[in-house]
Design an enzyme around this catalytic site. Structure first.
Site, PDB file in Angstrom:
ATOM      1  N   ALA A  86       0.816  -1.218   0.000  1.00 41.68           N
ATOM      2  CA  ALA A  86       0.000   0.000   0.000  1.00 41.68           C
ATOM      3  C   ALA A  86       0.849   1.267   0.000  1.00 41.68           C
ATOM      4  O   ALA A  86       0.333   2.363  -0.177  1.00 41.68           O
ATOM      5  CB  ALA A  86      -0.931   0.003   1.214  1.00 41.68           C
ATOM      6  N   ARG A 145      10.014   7.148  -3.619  1.00 40.43           N
ATOM      7  CA  ARG A 145      11.419   7.204  -4.009  1.00 40.43           C
ATOM      8  C   ARG A 145      11.649   6.683  -5.432  1.00 40.43           C
ATOM      9  O   ARG A 145      12.712   6.853  -6.000  1.00 40.43           O
ATOM     10  CB  ARG A 145      12.281   6.417  -3.006  1.00 40.43           C
ATOM     11  CG  ARG A 145      12.400   7.117  -1.659  1.00 40.43           C
ATOM     12  CD  ARG A 145      12.965   6.206  -0.564  1.00 40.43           C
ATOM     13  NE  ARG A 145      11.953   5.321  -0.015  1.00 40.43           N
ATOM     14  CZ  ARG A 145      12.191   4.435   0.971  1.00 40.43           C
ATOM     15  NH1 ARG A 145      13.401   4.311   1.472  1.00 40.43           N
ATOM     16  NH2 ARG A 145      11.219   3.671   1.422  1.00 40.43           N
TER      17      ARG A 145
HETATM   18  C1  UD1 Z   1      11.046  -1.524   5.935  1.00 38.84           C
HETATM   19  C2  UD1 Z   1      11.280  -1.828   7.403  1.00 38.84           C
HETATM   20  C3  UD1 Z   1      12.774  -1.871   7.664  1.00 38.84           C
HETATM   21  C4  UD1 Z   1      13.428  -2.917   6.782  1.00 38.84           C
HETATM   22  C5  UD1 Z   1      13.066  -2.687   5.320  1.00 38.84           C
HETATM   23  C6  UD1 Z   1      13.485  -3.880   4.497  1.00 38.84           C
HETATM   24  C7  UD1 Z   1       9.381  -0.925   8.697  1.00 38.84           C
HETATM   25  C8  UD1 Z   1       8.924   0.167   9.559  1.00 38.84           C
HETATM   26  N1  UD1 Z   1      10.646  -0.831   8.235  1.00 38.84           N
HETATM   27  O1  UD1 Z   1      11.537  -0.238   5.653  1.00 38.84           O
HETATM   28  O2  UD1 Z   1      13.038  -2.195   9.030  1.00 38.84           O
HETATM   29  O3  UD1 Z   1      14.825  -2.906   6.950  1.00 38.84           O
HETATM   30  O4  UD1 Z   1      11.651  -2.522   5.134  1.00 38.84           O
HETATM   31  O5  UD1 Z   1      13.287  -3.666   3.136  1.00 38.84           O
HETATM   32  O6  UD1 Z   1       8.641  -1.854   8.451  1.00 38.84           O
HETATM   33  N2  UD1 Z   1       3.508  -0.442   3.139  1.00 38.84           N
HETATM   34  C9  UD1 Z   1       2.144  -0.567   3.259  1.00 38.84           C
HETATM   35  N3  UD1 Z   1       1.457   0.350   3.988  1.00 38.84           N
HETATM   36  C10 UD1 Z   1       2.073   1.383   4.605  1.00 38.84           C
HETATM   37  C11 UD1 Z   1       3.481   1.509   4.492  1.00 38.84           C
HETATM   38  C12 UD1 Z   1       4.177   0.569   3.744  1.00 38.84           C
HETATM   39  O7  UD1 Z   1       1.541  -1.494   2.716  1.00 38.84           O
HETATM   40  O8  UD1 Z   1       1.379   2.171   5.247  1.00 38.84           O
HETATM   41  C13 UD1 Z   1       4.237  -1.435   2.336  1.00 38.84           C
HETATM   42  C14 UD1 Z   1       5.006  -0.798   1.199  1.00 38.84           C
HETATM   43  O9  UD1 Z   1       4.193  -0.785   0.014  1.00 38.84           O
HETATM   44  C15 UD1 Z   1       6.218  -1.681   1.037  1.00 38.84           C
HETATM   45  C16 UD1 Z   1       6.401  -2.284   2.427  1.00 38.84           C
HETATM   46  O10 UD1 Z   1       5.195  -2.050   3.135  1.00 38.84           O
HETATM   47  O11 UD1 Z   1       6.011  -2.731   0.123  1.00 38.84           O
HETATM   48  C17 UD1 Z   1       7.603  -1.689   3.172  1.00 38.84           C
HETATM   49  O12 UD1 Z   1       7.453  -0.262   3.208  1.00 38.84           O
HETATM   50  P1  UD1 Z   1       8.693   0.673   2.886  1.00 38.84           P
HETATM   51  O13 UD1 Z   1       8.238   2.074   3.007  1.00 38.84           O
HETATM   52  O14 UD1 Z   1       9.353   0.264   1.625  1.00 38.84           O
HETATM   53  O15 UD1 Z   1       9.634   0.345   4.155  1.00 38.84           O
HETATM   54  P2  UD1 Z   1      11.184   0.571   4.274  1.00 38.84           P
HETATM   55  O16 UD1 Z   1      11.453   2.003   4.556  1.00 38.84           O
HETATM   56  O17 UD1 Z   1      11.885  -0.043   3.136  1.00 38.84           O
HETATM   57 CA    CA Z   2      11.229  -0.968   1.148  1.00 43.06          CA
END
Ligand code: UD1
Ligand code: CA
Length: 459
Positions: free
Chosen positions: A16, A21
């Site tokens: 979601a 980036r």
């Molecule tokens: C996340 C982890 C981090 C880890 C990294 C590995 C958290 C807080 N952090 O960071 O510890 O090292 O992944 O790749 O989990 N998403 C949702 N809903 C939201 C936010 C995100 O579905 O409200 C999904 C995104 O689409 C994505 C995934 O969750 O596929 C991870 O989110 P992202 O923002 O990429 O997290 P990172 O900053 O990479």
């Molecule tokens: Ca990520």
């Protein structure tokens, strides 16, 4: 997969997030790697680990629904408030289920099913409520850091951007794949709170578990690529490269020769039979299939094309084409959608075929265009032959019978038919049907006499 039938498995695939980036109008998980959307790779991995997926999307990432297979539930997280909030939403779509729950980020494309399997084993084996996939990958990265307590168990995960300098020096990182006990997850997720960033972090579950005196396990994978998330275009390129390395390795292990593996690229869904040879600089895309003992390349592009056995394709571009067995194409030919070459067809340099069938044994050796045509068996298409299929408004068909000899530089103004065993003279402009067995010459071409096929000189 799992031995205990009561241990059902679900997998929450979180997609979601906005993927800002990436700087793209396309939502992140729809960007392709190795010819398939990122999300499709993750869905395959969790399915191979025996889990029923639930996909979390938001309004922004809703177009990704297009690649979610039928029957897989989609939960809408609106607005996205963080990974912990996404799991809360997913739980709503998995009511009643118990057992093991994988949580995988939609951009964690390279995680292997076997690794998820091991993660589930770690969860159960350690009597833990949560197992985290980690990797030791140095400090030059923005992963969340795994903070372990004095006993060695995981104490908490701290996001890179919130970490102290000392925490940033921790080399063990959170790879974005988890296994959790589903019943526990249901009780624990409501305890997560938004943190100082305003987001609800899934990673804070570690603290919830620790406060309850539960065990949090961690499985450190030896393969650092499994943790690569796609946050930027540079990540996407890196992951595409790793996936393609894995794909080539898989084909080589199954008996395919690559003369210069790194220079060729093969999409995830391509099938190649054993003893095929993929020469350097060859790109196989989409649903392409290559049969046994065929040799493709050097320097060819095959897109959604089916190639039979013992074929030879050299320096050519083939799109949505079909080659039966023993066909030769190239160098420098272009097959466009709907080209169908029967057994033993030979197509030489600078030929183009579109939406046409060439019968078995037909030869088209030098710079010709055949479009919207049906060409019989054993036909010789002379150099420079062109089907004039387009009158400026509509497309028309050309029919050429069996054993026809089309002289060099013949223009066939469609719609037109050349009967079995007929021939055209060099430079003929065929505007009217040529009856079977007749020779037509001139401009416009007239059928002047019966055509006698010259005897072949003995070789
Ligand atoms: C996340 C982890 C981090 C880890 C990294 C590995 C958290 C807080 N952090 O960071 O510890 O090292 O992944 O790749 O989990 N998403 C949702 N809903 C939201 C936010 C995100 O579905 O409200 C999904 C995104 O689409 C994505 C995934 O969750 O596929 C991870 O989110 P992202 O923002 O990429 O997290 P990172 O900053 O990479
Ligand atoms: Ca990520």
């Amino acid at each position: 997969m799992s031995e205990d039938p009561s241990d059902t498995r679900v997998a929450f695939v979180l997609a979601a997030g906005l993927g800002t980036r990436m700087r793209s109008r396309t939502c992140k998980v729809l960007h392709p790697a190795a010819g398939r959307p990122l999300l499709a790779h993750v869905l395959d991995a969790v399915a191979a680990a025996g889990a029923r997926p639930v996909v979390v999307l938001s309004r922004e990432s809703d177009p990704a629904r297009a690649v979610v297979p039928e029957g897989v539930p989609v939960a809408l997280q609106e607005p996205p408030r963080g990974t912990g909030d996404a799991v809360r939403v997913a739980l709503g779509a998995a009511s009643g289920a118990t057992g093991t729950c994988f949580i995988v980020y939609g951009d964690t494309v390279l995680v292997r099913p076997e690794t998820l399997e091991r993660l589930a084993g770690e969860l159960r084996g350690r009597g833990a409520v949560l197992a985290i996939l980690t990797g030791v990958v140095g400090t030059d990265n923005e992963y969340g850091r795994i903070v372990r307590g004095s006993g060695g168990d995981v104490d908490r995960i701290v996001e890179h951007r919130l970490a102290t300098a000392a925490e940033r020096r921790i080399t063990e990182s959170n790879f974005g794949a988890y296994a959790a006990d589903l019943a526990w997850l249901r009780s624990a997720v409501p305890k997560l709170r938004a943190n100082e960033t305003g987001e609800v972090f899934l990673t804070d579950l570690v603290k919830v578990a620790r406060d309850e005196g539960r065990t949090v396990a961690a499985l450190s994978t030896e393969d650092p690529s499994e943790g690569l998330g796609v946050n930027t275009r540079a990540d996407l390129a890196r992951i595409d490269g790793i996936l393609r390395d894995r794909i080539r390795e898989r084909h080589m292990a199954a008996g395919v020769t690559f003369t210069d593996p790194r220079s060729s690229s093969v999409d995830a869904d391509v099938e190649i039979a054993a003893d095929a040879v993929i020469e350097r600089g060859t790109i196989l895309e989409g649903r392409t299939r290559v049969g046994r003992d065929s040799r493709i390349g050097p320097y060819s592009i095959l897109r959604d094309t089916v190639v039979g056995e013992r074929c030879r394709v050299e320096a050519s571009v083939l799109e949505e084409a079909t080659l039966e067995d023993d066909v030769r194409v190239g160098p420098f030919s272009h097959l466009r959608p709907g080209a169908y070459l029967e057994r033993g067809v030979e197509m030489g340099n600078f030929g183009e075929v579109k939406a046409s069938r060439l019968g078995s044994g037909t030869k088209m050796h030098h710079f010709s265009y055949v479009g919207d045509a049906a060409v019989g068996k054993g036909v010789n298409i002379g150099a420079g032959t062109i089907t004039l299929n387009y009158d400026g408004a509509r497309k028309h068909r050309t029919e050429i019978g069996d054993d026809v000899f089309i002289g060099s530089d013949t223009l066939l103004r469609a719609p037109v038919t050349v009967g079995d065993g007929a021939a055209t003279g060099a430079g003929a402009v065929v505007t009217k049907d040529v009856p079977p067995g007749m020779l037509a010459v001139g401009m416009p071409a007239r059928a002047i006499k019966r055509y006698e096929r010259p005897k072949k000189a003995p070789k």
